[in-house]
Design an enzyme around this catalytic site. Structure first.
Site, PDB file in Angstrom:
ATOM      1  N   SER A  77       0.854  -1.189   0.000  1.00 52.30           N
ATOM      2  CA  SER A  77       0.000   0.000   0.000  1.00 52.30           C
ATOM      3  C   SER A  77       0.890   1.238   0.000  1.00 52.30           C
ATOM      4  CB  SER A  77      -0.885   0.005   1.253  1.00 52.30           C
ATOM      5  OG  SER A  77      -1.484   1.270   1.475  1.00 52.30           O
ATOM      6  N   TYR A  96      -3.153  -0.332  10.250  1.00 53.34           N
ATOM      7  CA  TYR A  96      -3.092  -0.707   8.834  1.00 53.34           C
ATOM      8  C   TYR A  96      -1.730  -0.366   8.230  1.00 53.34           C
ATOM      9  CZ  TYR A  96      -4.424  -0.986   3.884  1.00 53.34           C
ATOM     10  OH  TYR A  96      -4.492  -1.313   2.549  1.00 53.34           O
TER      11      TYR A  96
END
Length: 260
Positions: free
Chosen positions: A152, A165
């Site tokens: 990500s 996250y």
């Protein structure tokens, strides 16, 4: 001759591609593209996944082949047993795409133990075990293979309320480098893709948030949300038979977000 060469180095005809998270927004787009490129898809998913039938239809619509196997990614024994059943079925280890992932947003001080457990189990532990089991089989067969992990942009830049996250996706980035370092001499390539802000069911609540969209338009030079299809060229390159020397890399597909 040139055209045959180019089509050959990017074709996945006759290959098998194991996916986790293939029923999700990014995973289904990539699995469909791999099927169109000629790969047979093996999807590891929950037995009661409500999107399982949709994925099957999507693959069959492009004349692809799909085998759906069931396990709980949060359960290491279930995942390891799943791989054993895949090998016992006669499937060949050639391409692995670790696309399963979950996200929870919370300020650092409010993150809960349950959130930590969920995100670490799915985003980190399952990726590690999946890569490990896939690599072990390749090593035992003395064969090359390709692993693609979905990282990500938060692997590089932590945003507000994404501490857990971001931590898990940072781990995916380093995990990719570690595996690639140990296995490169064996012909096993381990790479990752870092998507930016993508239009998927996971981000639907933010797509409808005008304040969030306005912020992205300021931060993303491409001035738009990414689409799952934007990841396909990068994924096909990393999986392609013509790619034999790229390993430990991360391809950022974010409309320029990280570069600004």
């Amino acid at each position: 001759m040139a055209s045959e060469y180019l089509s050959g180095i990017f074709s996945l005809q006759g290959k098998s591609a194991i996916f986790t998270g293939a029923t999700g927004g990014l995973g289904s787009a990539l699995a469909s593209a791999f099927a169109q490129a000629g790969a047979s898809i093996i999807s590891i998913e929950l037995a009661d996944d409500p999107l399982s039938a949709d994925l099957k239809s999507k693959i069959e619509d492009v004349k692809g082949k799909i085998t759906q196997v069931h396990c709980d990614l949060r359960n290491p024994k279930s995942l390891r047993d799943c791989y054993q059943s895949i090998w016992e079925s006669g499937a060949e280890p050639e391409i692995l795409v670790n696309c399963a992932g979950v996200m929870k947003r919370n300020p650092c001080e409010n993150a809960t133990d349950d959130e930590l457990d969920l995100l670490l189990d799915v985003n980190v532990k399952s990726v590690y075990i999946s890569t490990q089991e896939f690599g072990r089989k390749l090593l035992s067969l003395k064969r090359p293979g390709k692993v693609i992990n979905i990282a990500s942009v938060t692997s590089y830049q932590a945003g507000f309320n994404t501490s857990v996250y971001s931590s898990t996706k940072g781990a995916v980035l380093q995990m990719t480098k570690a595996f690639s370092t140990e296995w490169a001499s064996k012909g096993i390539q381990v790479n990752s893709i870092a998507p930016g802000f993508m239009k998927t069911p996971m981000t639907s609540q933010y797509q409808d948030n005008q304040k969030m969209t306005d912020y992205l338009m300021m931060r993303v030079p491409a001035e738009r949300w990414g689409e799952p299809q934007d990841l396909i060229p990068a994924a096909l390159f990393l999986a392609a038979p013509g790619n034999t020397f790229t390993t430990g890399a991360c391809i950022i597909v974010d409309g320029g977000f990280c570069g600004k």
